[in-house]
Scaffold this motif. Structure first.
Motif, PDB file in Angstrom:
ATOM      1  N   LYS A 115       0.904  -1.062   0.053  1.00 41.00           N
ATOM      2  CA  LYS A 115       0.030  -0.007   0.093  1.00 41.00           C
ATOM      3  C   LYS A 115       0.756   1.169  -0.056  1.00 41.00           C
ATOM      4  O   LYS A 115       0.616   2.195  -0.635  1.00 41.00           O
ATOM      5  CB  LYS A 115      -0.925  -0.041   1.218  1.00 41.00           C
ATOM      6  N   LYS A 116       1.870   1.197   0.839  1.00 40.72           N
ATOM      7  CA  LYS A 116       2.873   2.322   0.810  1.00 40.72           C
ATOM      8  C   LYS A 116       3.540   2.742  -0.515  1.00 40.72           C
ATOM      9  O   LYS A 116       3.560   3.742  -0.874  1.00 40.72           O
ATOM     10  CB  LYS A 116       3.951   1.985   1.870  1.00 40.72           C
ATOM     11  N   LYS A 119       1.041   4.008  -3.027  1.00 37.51           N
ATOM     12  CA  LYS A 119       0.688   5.520  -2.606  1.00 37.51           C
ATOM     13  C   LYS A 119       1.913   6.387  -3.164  1.00 37.51           C
ATOM     14  O   LYS A 119       1.867   7.467  -3.759  1.00 37.51           O
ATOM     15  CB  LYS A 119       0.764   5.769  -1.290  1.00 37.51           C
ATOM     16  N   GLU A 123       1.701   9.270  -5.858  1.00 35.55           N
ATOM     17  CA  GLU A 123       2.437  10.517  -5.847  1.00 35.55           C
ATOM     18  C   GLU A 123       3.388  10.944  -6.870  1.00 35.55           C
ATOM     19  O   GLU A 123       3.520  12.148  -7.053  1.00 35.55           O
ATOM     20  CB  GLU A 123       2.845  10.721  -4.293  1.00 35.55           C
TER      21      GLU A 123
END
Length: 126
Positions: A115-116, A119, A123
């Motif tokens: 998930k990190k 993300k 970005e």
């Protein structure tokens, strides 16, 4: 409009049945045993661990009763064997539970890392 939504949400919340796990618990099948409430939450590994611990305790109590019925000369050896079986069963249950927890923790950590990374990749794109 906002008041209507608040009213509808409140009505829906009050209309939903409240869960009462303790009320769902049945009386014990054996009246000599204490009444217990239903267990809420926990993983399947936790449930298996509790069942294994309860079974090892019940097996030990049964073995202890059988040992007490034996002649005095045989009781000590019988109790040592019963205690050893009890400790072995509890150790095996603990090891299995710890392994399952470690596996679940690793899967959770991997999901968080994924998930990190997603993300971070989101970005980076303009």
């Amino acid at each position: 409009m906002k008041r209507l939504l608040v009213l509808v949400a409140t009505a829906a919340t009050l209309a939903a049945p409240l869960r009462a796990p303790a009320a769902e618990a049945a009386p014990p099948a054996d009246p000599t045993q204490p009444a217990t409430t239903a267990r809420v939450g926990g993983s399947p590994a936790d449930k298996a661990f509790r069942e294994a611990m309860n079974k090892s305790g019940a097996d030990f109590r049964a073995a202890r009763t059988a040992c007490r019925a034996q002649p005095k000369a045989e009781r000590s050896a019988c109790m040592k064997t019963a205690r050893a079986n009890y400790n072995t069963a509890r150790d095996e249950a603990t090891e299995a539970h710890n392994a399952a927890r470690a596996e679940a923790n690793a899967a959770h950590a991997a999901a968080l890392e994924e998930k990190k990374q997603a993300k971070k990749a989101g970005e980076a794109k303009p």
